[in-house]
Design a protein around this motif. Structure first.
Motif, short mmCIF file in Angstrom:
data_model
loop_
_atom_site.label_atom_id
_atom_site.label_comp_id
_atom_site.label_asym_id
_atom_site.label_seq_id
_atom_site.Cartn_x
_atom_site.Cartn_y
_atom_site.Cartn_z
N GLN A 1 0.82 -1.21 0.00
CA GLN A 1 0.00 0.00 0.00
C GLN A 1 0.85 1.26 0.00
OE1 GLN A 1 -2.93 -1.08 -1.02
NE2 GLN A 1 -4.16 -0.11 0.58
N LYS A 2 2.03 1.18 0.60
CA LYS A 2 2.90 2.35 0.72
C LYS A 2 3.82 2.54 -0.50
CE LYS A 2 2.96 2.03 5.77
NZ LYS A 2 3.77 1.71 6.98
N LEU A 3 3.86 1.56 -1.39
CA LEU A 3 4.71 1.69 -2.58
C LEU A 3 4.20 2.79 -3.48
CD1 LEU A 3 5.42 -2.03 -3.64
CD2 LEU A 3 6.92 -0.48 -2.37
N SER A 4 5.12 3.48 -4.13
CA SER A 4 4.74 4.52 -5.08
C SER A 4 4.28 3.86 -6.38
CB SER A 4 5.93 5.44 -5.36
OG SER A 4 6.96 4.72 -6.02
N PRO A 5 3.55 4.58 -7.24
CA PRO A 5 3.12 4.01 -8.53
C PRO A 5 4.28 3.48 -9.36
CG PRO A 5 1.92 6.02 -8.08
CD PRO A 5 2.96 5.91 -7.00
N SER A 6 5.41 4.19 -9.33
CA SER A 6 6.56 3.73 -10.12
C SER A 6 7.13 2.43 -9.56
CB SER A 6 7.65 4.81 -10.13
OG SER A 6 8.09 5.11 -8.81
N GLN A 7 7.07 2.26 -8.24
CA GLN A 7 7.55 1.02 -7.63
C GLN A 7 6.61 -0.14 -7.89
OE1 GLN A 7 7.86 2.70 -3.63
NE2 GLN A 7 10.09 2.39 -3.65
N LYS A 8 5.32 0.14 -8.00
CA LYS A 8 4.33 -0.91 -8.29
C LYS A 8 4.32 -1.31 -9.77
CE LYS A 8 0.89 0.10 -4.67
NZ LYS A 8 -0.51 0.52 -4.43
N GLN A 9 4.76 -0.41 -10.63
CA GLN A 9 4.62 -0.62 -12.07
C GLN A 9 5.21 -1.93 -12.58
OE1 GLN A 9 2.77 0.93 -14.16
NE2 GLN A 9 3.43 -0.42 -15.84
#
Length: 227
Positions: free
Chosen positions: A149-157
Motif C-alpha cells: 500500500q505504501k509503494l509509489s506508482p513507479s515502484q508498483k509498475q
C-alpha cells in the motif's frame, strides 16, 4: 443444548470396507515395505477372489449394522427440535456443497485447466514472502500488504506489468483449453461468453442454409411465364 452433526449416528461400513479394515493389519505385517496404495490394491484383489460364502459373512454383518443404524437414526431425529433439525439440514447442505466444490476442483486439475492470472500484489507477495521469516502467516500477509500500500506508482509498475503479461498468458491458454473442452463435449466447463461465441456462428450458418420459401408474387410470375 445444540446438537452437532458429529453426534449423528455413523453410516455403516460396506461389506468391502469391513473386509478391508479387518484384514489390513495382517496384510501390512506380511508386506511391511508396501506403500498404502499398493496395499489397498492388494486387498482389493483379495476381496475380488474371496469365495461367495466368505463374502456373505460381511454382507450379513452389514445388514445387521444397517438395521441398528435405522433404529439409532429414528431415536436421534426424535430428540431434535424443529430449530435443531433445520440447523443440521443447513449444515449438511453446506458440507455437500463443499464436497462438490472439492470434486470439481480436482476434476479441473486433472483436465489441465490453466491457472488464473496473478495480480500485481500476488506477484509482489510471492517474491517477498520469505523475507518475513519468524512471523505467523497472517502477520506476514498483513505486513506485506501494508508495504504494498505504501509503494509509489513507479515502484508498483513492474509488478503490474508482470500481472498484465500473466493475464495475456491466461487468456491465451484458456482459449486453447476451452476449445479442447468443446471438442471433448464438456461445454459445461467453458465460460458462458465462449459458449455464446460458438453458438452464434452455428446459428448464422443454419439460417444461411435454410432456403427461403418463394413468395406468392414469384409464383404468379412463374405461372404466367409458363403460359
Amino acid at each position: 443444548r445444540g446438537i452437532s452433526s458429529d453426534q449423528r449416528p455413523k453410516r455403516p461400513l460396506t461389506a468391502y470396507l469391513r473386509f478391508l479394515m479387518d484384514n489390513r493389519p495382517a496384510f501390512r505385517e506380511k508386506n511391511p515395505g508396501m506403500s498404502n496404495p499398493e496395499l489397498v490394491k492388494k486387498l482389493a484383489g483379495a476381496w475380488k477372489e474371496l469365495p461367495a460364502s466368505q463374502k456373505q459373512v460381511y454382507e450379513e454383518a452389514k445388514k445387521t449394522d444397517w438395521k441398528r443404524y435405522g433404529e439409532q437414526m429414528a431415536a436421534y431425529k426424535a430428540k431434535l427440535t424443529p430449530a435443531q433439525a433445520a440447523a443440521l439440514k443447513e449444515e449438511r447442505r453446506k458440507q455437500r456443497a463443499k464436497r462438490r466444490s472439492i470434486r470439481a476442483k480436482r476434476e479441473l486439475n486433472l483436465l489441465g485447466k490453466p491457472k488464473r492470472a496473478r495480480t500485481g500484489f500476488n506477484i509482489f507477495l510471492s517474491e517477498n514472502y520469505q523475507e518475513s521469516e519468524g512471523m505467523s502467516p497472517v502477520a506476514k500477509m498483513k505486513k506485506l500488504f501494508d508495504t504494498w500500500q505504501k509503494l509509489s506508482p513507479s515502484q508498483k509498475q513492474p509488478y503490474l506489468q508482470l500481472a498484465q503479461d500473466d493475464k495475456v498468458r491466461y487468456e491465451n491458454e484458456m482459449k486453447l483449453w476451452e476449445a479442447k473442452m468443446i471438442e471433448l463435449g464438456r461445454e459445461d466447463l467453458v465460460r458462458s461468453s465462449q459458449r455464446r461465441l460458438k453458438k452464434e456462428p452455428a446459428e448464422a450458418a443454419n439460417k444461411a442454409e435454410t432456403p427461403k420459401a418463394p413468395s406468392g408474387g414469384n409464383k404468379a410470375k412463374l405461372k404466367k411465364s409458363e403460359e
